[in-house]
Enzyme design. Structure first.
Site, PDB file in Angstrom:
ATOM      1  N   ASP A  88      -1.403 -15.130  18.664  1.00 34.51           N
ATOM      2  CA  ASP A  88      -0.501 -16.280  18.732  1.00 34.51           C
ATOM      3  C   ASP A  88      -0.812 -17.088  19.985  1.00 34.51           C
ATOM      4  O   ASP A  88      -0.860 -16.532  21.085  1.00 34.51           O
ATOM      5  CB  ASP A  88       0.963 -15.826  18.766  1.00 34.51           C
ATOM      6  CG  ASP A  88       1.895 -17.021  18.604  1.00 34.51           C
ATOM      7  OD1 ASP A  88       1.852 -17.647  17.527  1.00 34.51           O
ATOM      8  OD2 ASP A  88       2.628 -17.339  19.554  1.00 34.51           O
ATOM      9  N   ASP A 545       0.893  37.163  36.852  1.00 36.45           N
ATOM     10  CA  ASP A 545       0.890  36.402  38.116  1.00 36.45           C
ATOM     11  C   ASP A 545       2.028  36.908  38.991  1.00 36.45           C
ATOM     12  O   ASP A 545       2.867  37.708  38.550  1.00 36.45           O
ATOM     13  CB  ASP A 545       1.016  34.890  37.852  1.00 36.45           C
ATOM     14  CG  ASP A 545       0.260  34.081  38.907  1.00 36.45           C
ATOM     15  OD1 ASP A 545       0.346  34.439  40.105  1.00 36.45           O
ATOM     16  OD2 ASP A 545      -0.401  33.096  38.547  1.00 36.45           O
ATOM     17  N   GLY A 571       3.404  40.445  38.751  1.00 32.79           N
ATOM     18  CA  GLY A 571       2.670  41.471  39.487  1.00 32.79           C
ATOM     19  C   GLY A 571       1.625  40.866  40.399  1.00 32.79           C
ATOM     20  O   GLY A 571       1.308  39.678  40.302  1.00 32.79           O
ATOM     21  N   ASP A 572       1.120  41.706  41.280  1.00 38.87           N
ATOM     22  CA  ASP A 572       0.106  41.273  42.243  1.00 38.87           C
ATOM     23  C   ASP A 572      -1.204  41.962  41.877  1.00 38.87           C
ATOM     24  O   ASP A 572      -1.286  43.198  41.894  1.00 38.87           O
ATOM     25  CB  ASP A 572       0.578  41.705  43.652  1.00 38.87           C
ATOM     26  CG  ASP A 572      -0.405  41.293  44.733  1.00 38.87           C
ATOM     27  OD1 ASP A 572      -1.578  41.022  44.400  1.00 38.87           O
ATOM     28  OD2 ASP A 572       0.008  41.246  45.913  1.00 38.87           O
ATOM     29  N   PHE A 573      -2.203  41.192  41.525  1.00 38.93           N
ATOM     30  CA  PHE A 573      -3.428  41.843  41.038  1.00 38.93           C
ATOM     31  C   PHE A 573      -4.214  42.577  42.127  1.00 38.93           C
ATOM     32  O   PHE A 573      -5.181  43.262  41.835  1.00 38.93           O
ATOM     33  CB  PHE A 573      -4.307  40.915  40.189  1.00 38.93           C
ATOM     34  CG  PHE A 573      -4.665  39.575  40.782  1.00 38.93           C
ATOM     35  CD1 PHE A 573      -5.174  39.450  42.052  1.00 38.93           C
ATOM     36  CD2 PHE A 573      -4.530  38.422  40.000  1.00 38.93           C
ATOM     37  CE1 PHE A 573      -5.529  38.211  42.562  1.00 38.93           C
ATOM     38  CE2 PHE A 573      -4.887  37.176  40.507  1.00 38.93           C
ATOM     39  CZ  PHE A 573      -5.382  37.071  41.796  1.00 38.93           C
ATOM     40  N   ARG A 588     -10.819  29.993  37.526  1.00 43.48           N
ATOM     41  CA  ARG A 588     -10.792  29.340  38.830  1.00 43.48           C
ATOM     42  C   ARG A 588      -9.983  30.165  39.830  1.00 43.48           C
ATOM     43  O   ARG A 588      -9.070  29.699  40.476  1.00 43.48           O
ATOM     44  CB  ARG A 588     -10.278  27.910  38.681  1.00 43.48           C
ATOM     45  CG  ARG A 588     -11.214  27.134  37.801  1.00 43.48           C
ATOM     46  CD  ARG A 588     -11.060  25.657  37.738  1.00 43.48           C
ATOM     47  NE  ARG A 588     -10.058  25.093  38.551  1.00 43.48           N
ATOM     48  CZ  ARG A 588      -8.812  24.854  38.138  1.00 43.48           C
ATOM     49  NH1 ARG A 588      -8.435  25.165  36.906  1.00 43.48           N
ATOM     50  NH2 ARG A 588      -7.953  24.310  38.941  1.00 43.48           N
TER      51      ARG A 588
HETATM   52  O1  LIG Z   1      -7.034 -26.451  21.740  1.00 47.81           O
HETATM   53  C1  LIG Z   1      -6.553 -25.882  20.765  1.00 47.81           C
HETATM   54  N1  LIG Z   1      -5.361 -25.254  20.852  1.00 47.81           N
HETATM   55  C2  LIG Z   1      -4.825 -24.592  19.794  1.00 47.81           C
HETATM   56  C3  LIG Z   1      -5.477 -24.565  18.575  1.00 47.81           C
HETATM   57  C4  LIG Z   1      -4.896 -23.880  17.369  1.00 47.81           C
HETATM   58  O2  LIG Z   1      -3.510 -23.840  17.440  1.00 47.81           O
HETATM   59  C5  LIG Z   1      -3.005 -22.856  16.564  1.00 47.81           C
HETATM   60  C6  LIG Z   1      -1.916 -22.135  17.288  1.00 47.81           C
HETATM   61  O3  LIG Z   1      -0.951 -21.675  16.373  1.00 47.81           O
HETATM   62  P1  LIG Z   1      -0.696 -20.167  16.032  1.00 47.81           P
HETATM   63  O4  LIG Z   1      -1.137 -19.295  17.129  1.00 47.81           O
HETATM   64  O5  LIG Z   1       0.701 -20.026  15.598  1.00 47.81           O
HETATM   65  O6  LIG Z   1      -1.656 -19.852  14.836  1.00 47.81           O
HETATM   66  P2  LIG Z   1      -1.665 -20.490  13.393  1.00 47.81           P
HETATM   67  O7  LIG Z   1      -2.713 -21.525  13.294  1.00 47.81           O
HETATM   68  O8  LIG Z   1      -0.308 -20.871  12.960  1.00 47.81           O
HETATM   69  O9  LIG Z   1      -2.184 -19.280  12.524  1.00 47.81           O
HETATM   70  P3  LIG Z   1      -1.486 -17.884  12.303  1.00 47.81           P
HETATM   71  O10 LIG Z   1      -1.590 -17.609  10.850  1.00 47.81           O
HETATM   72  O11 LIG Z   1      -2.263 -16.908  13.128  1.00 47.81           O
HETATM   73  O12 LIG Z   1      -0.058 -17.957  12.740  1.00 47.81           O
HETATM   74  C7  LIG Z   1      -4.193 -21.939  16.285  1.00 47.81           C
HETATM   75  O13 LIG Z   1      -4.634 -22.123  14.973  1.00 47.81           O
HETATM   76  C8  LIG Z   1      -5.258 -22.427  17.230  1.00 47.81           C
HETATM   77  O14 LIG Z   1      -6.536 -22.219  16.751  1.00 47.81           O
HETATM   78  C9  LIG Z   1      -6.719 -25.228  18.493  1.00 47.81           C
HETATM   79  O15 LIG Z   1      -7.366 -25.236  17.431  1.00 47.81           O
HETATM   80  N2  LIG Z   1      -7.214 -25.847  19.595  1.00 47.81           N
END
Ligand SMILES: O=c1[nH]cc([C@@H]2O[C@H](COP(=O)(O)OP(=O)(O)OP(=O)(O)O)[C@@H](O)[C@H]2O)c(=O)[nH]1
Length: 678
Positions: A88, A545, A571-573, A588
């Site tokens: 993300d 031990d 015990g003590d060996f 060891r």
């Molecule tokens: O310079 C750039 N900045 C960002 C991007 C693109 O932006 C999206 C970010 O969105 P997200 O992480 O939610 O991903 P999605 O595209 O929605 O795909 P998911 O199915 O993984 O949720 C991402 O695609 C970046 O590549 C860019 O292209 N240039």
């Protein structure tokens, strides 16, 4: 593929990219990864205000995206893929998080916010390893994020609208695509460019390497000690050395955006097992143990008489006759070890930089002990990466001194220092976090509290002769018996953690299935006994031990697999009759005693052992005859390591025949002899 062997690690796995982003698909397929694409249906609607940082939000979203796909695929055909990757990307201006614009006005608002300023682009990534068991989906998540700083030029309204009307901003975080027209808006980029585009490939490869190639002990061994920042003293830290302001807090800690670190201690082992079917035990932390033992070297150097790498004593007369006592032994030959070989070469062979430890006061082992005592690694595990000032706040220590401590730890390879702050390295996560399964905190604690003191008496002992030196070292063991319960517990904790690392190797070095009973002499908390019982389902094992040890051993049994085939006998060996057994085990132990005691012990075992019975001895492996000093497993020992041949002769001398020797776990020498008929 030579260029990226880590990507190759995924070659035979069913890998799914849980993303609709064409950029992520392109970045990963360009890197040679083969995968299916199953876009996630997870709605990116987590409550932003509930996250402490923007990147924590991105990491959590990435994780939810990947988990949604893993769960859906598992439900659909009851077979999840092996690995699901989620990501993300967000843009953060201060605490404000910008995602993809919903319409042109939204894009305009976003771009106006970025206009003429710096902002951060965070991509959170989750690598989810899946395993379907009895129709149930098990997942193991590894997460991380990458931050890149981007600065926009001052842009006119006209230009902004022209860009928005191109349609490019609509599916891009922050409303721009740096890889296309949006590149024209950008004045500079600090950090990983691909991270802005949507996937931090470099960090991803590092993460795979971390998961698939667990830490190598050598990483620590090769730390150049002359790169350690000089530090006058850490005395200012001592106010709260006993554990910081709130140890409870450090043990629990906040999640922040750094859950990835929290997962680290588990991931490598579990993944190794799940993915490679390989032995999931961590490799032996050679470098760390050498570091913990390092003060023995520096203490020896203080008196200028013992060559640590080869373990021989210097000829004091030759030193007095004008050799470099003051300047340090770097350019001087080791007089009794291997004549003519400069000390620096010995040091190099041993993987340490001889002499430079003296530049850093206190020496690195003391730094390590202090960091352990302060629970520094625990705090970073739960809350890292952290800046020095935040660490100091959490530990209630002086900020300046804490930074020095952190820097030395980083130079020693225990911490990683990045722009985001300090975090634990793999070795620290595995072995220095107090509640880790393979924690060596106990060793650090015992060395610091006790062995350190013994070695401060080394100078006196050396002046009085080599035998006295041994006497002083042997006294360590004597002393521990006579001292308090806390000291005994400290010793047990140290031995317990070291045994965890070695027990499996000792138990499996030979096939012991012909024995029906075994007695582990000095078996302490029963770690080796447990391993033996597990490995040999018929075997009855006695742990023998000292009473004060067996009395306390119950506290170490929690969590371990219990079996009625193990019993503890006090015990003590050296004094008491040894319990009857087909096989006696000394793990060891021999190294702890001066020669007279050692022979006494062996002859008592020999008398108790029935013909055909066995004696299994495990000790730190010394390289070769005459070069008997390997510092590696010396941590708790006081005597001299022996070569395999020396061990063989020792057992033969006490009536054992067919003596076989095996190397185990890289650092151990395991010897098995059969009692001959008297
Ligand atoms: O310079 C750039 N900045 C960002 C991007 C693109 O932006 C999206 C970010 O969105 P997200 O992480 O939610 O991903 P999605 O595209 O929605 O795909 P998911 O199915 O993984 O949720 C991402 O695609 C970046 O590549 C860019 O292209 N240039």
């Amino acid at each position: 593929m030579v260029l990226c062997p880590v990507i190759g690690k995924l070659q035979h796995k069913r890998v799914v990219l849980a993303s609709a982003s064409p950029r992520r698909q392109e970045i990963l397929s360009n890197a040679g990864l083969r995968f299916e694409v199953v876009p996630s249906r997870f709605k990116e609607k987590l409550h932003k205000a509930s996250f402490a940082t923007p990147y924590a939000y991105a990491v959590e979203t990435a994780k939810q995206k990947a988990l949604e796909v893993a769960g859906r695929m598992h439900q659909k055909d009851l077979r999840a893929p092996d690995v699901v990757i989620g990501a993300d990307t967000i843009v953060a201006v201060g605490a404000m998080i910008l995602e993809k614009p919903v319409d042109k006005q939204d894009a305009y608002r976003m771009l106006s916010r970025l206009n003429g300023k710096e902002h951060s682009v965070f991509t959170g990534v989750a690598i989810v390893h899946c395993c379907s068991k009895d129709g149930r989906l098990d997942t193991e998540v590894s997460e991380f994020y990458e931050e890149t700083t981007v600065k926009f030029s001052e842009l006119s309204e006209e230009l902004l609208w022209e860009y928005i009307n191109s349609g490019e901003p609509m599916d891009k975080a922050g409303g721009y695509g740096i890889q296309a027209l949006g590149g024209m808006l950008v004045e500079y980029v600090h950090g990983d460019f691909l991270n802005v585009v949507g996937f931090p490939l470099n960090h991803f490869c590092k993460e795979l390497a971390r998961l698939y190639y667990p830490p190598r002990p050598a990483d620590l061994r090769r730390v150049r000690h002359d790169s350690i920042p000089a530090v006058d003293t850490f005395e200012n830290l001592s106010d709260s050395e006993a554990g910081g302001a709130d140890p409870g807090q450090s043990a629990k800690g906040g999640r922040g955006g750094e859950q990835a670190d929290g997962d680290r201690s588990q991931a490598p082992r579990a993944l190794d097992a799940a993915l490679n079917g390989a032995d999931s035990r961590p490799r032996f932390p050679t470098g760390l143990l050498e570091l913990m033992d390092g003060f023995k070297a520096s203490k020896s150097r203080e008196v200028g008489l013992e060559c640590w790498p080869c373990g021989r004593l210097w000829d004091p007369a030759a030193l007095l006759a004008g050799q470099q006592v003051d300047g340090g032994p770097q350019d001087t030959s080791c007089l009794q070890g291997r004549p003519g070989l400069p000390m620096a070469d010995h040091a190099d062979q041993a993987g340490v930089c001889w002499g430079s430890w003296s530049k850093c006061h206190p020496p690195p082992p003391k730094v390590l002990f202090t960091a352990c005592k302060l629970k520094l690694f625990d705090v970073l595990k739960d809350q890292g990466p952290l800046q020095a000032v935040d660490v100091a706040r959490k530990l209630s220590t002086c900020a300046g001194r804490t930074e020095q401590l952190l820097d030395v730890c980083a130079a020693l390879g225990l911490l990683e220092k990045t722009r985001r702050g300090y975090s634990n390295t793999e070795v620290a996560t595995l072995h220095l976090v107090s509640d880790g399964e393979h924690s060596l905190q106990g060793v650090a604690e015992y060395n610091d509290a006790h062995v350190w003191g013994v070695f401060t008496r080394l100078g006196l002992a050396v002046r009085e002769g080599a035998e006295q030196t041994r006497g002083a070292l042997g006294a360590m063991e004597e002393e521990r018996l006579s001292q308090s319960r806390e000291l005994t517990l400290q010793f047990m904790r140290a031995k317990h953690s070291l045994s965890k690392l070695t027990a499996h190797h000792v138990a499996t070095a030979f096939d012991l299935s012909r024995f029906a009973s075994a007695c582990d002499l000095g078996g302490c908390t029963g770690i080796l006994a447990r391993e033996l019982a597990q490995e040999y389902p018929r075997l009855q094992v006695t742990v023998f031990d000292l009473p004060e040890v067996t009395e306390l051993s119950g506290g170490f049994q929690r969590g371990g697999r219990q079996t009625e085939r193990i019993r503890f006998v006090p015990g003590d060996f050296f004094k008491d009759s040894l319990p009857e057994a087909d096989l006696y085990v000394l793990s060891r132990m021999l190294q702890d005693w001066p020669d007279d005691k050692l022979h006494k012990l062996l002859s008592r075992i020999s008398s108790s052992c029935k013909p055909g019975g066995g004696l299994l001895v495990a000790e730190a492996a010394a390289e070769e005859e005459g070069a008997s000093q390997s510092p590696r497993l010396r941590t708790l020992s006081a005597g001299q390591p022996r070569s395999p041949d020396e061990h063989r002769r020792l057992l033969q001398r006490h009536g054992f025949q067919d003596v076989r020797v095996a190397r185990a776990g890289d650092l151990l020498c395991v010897v098995l002899g059969t009692r001959a008929a008297p």
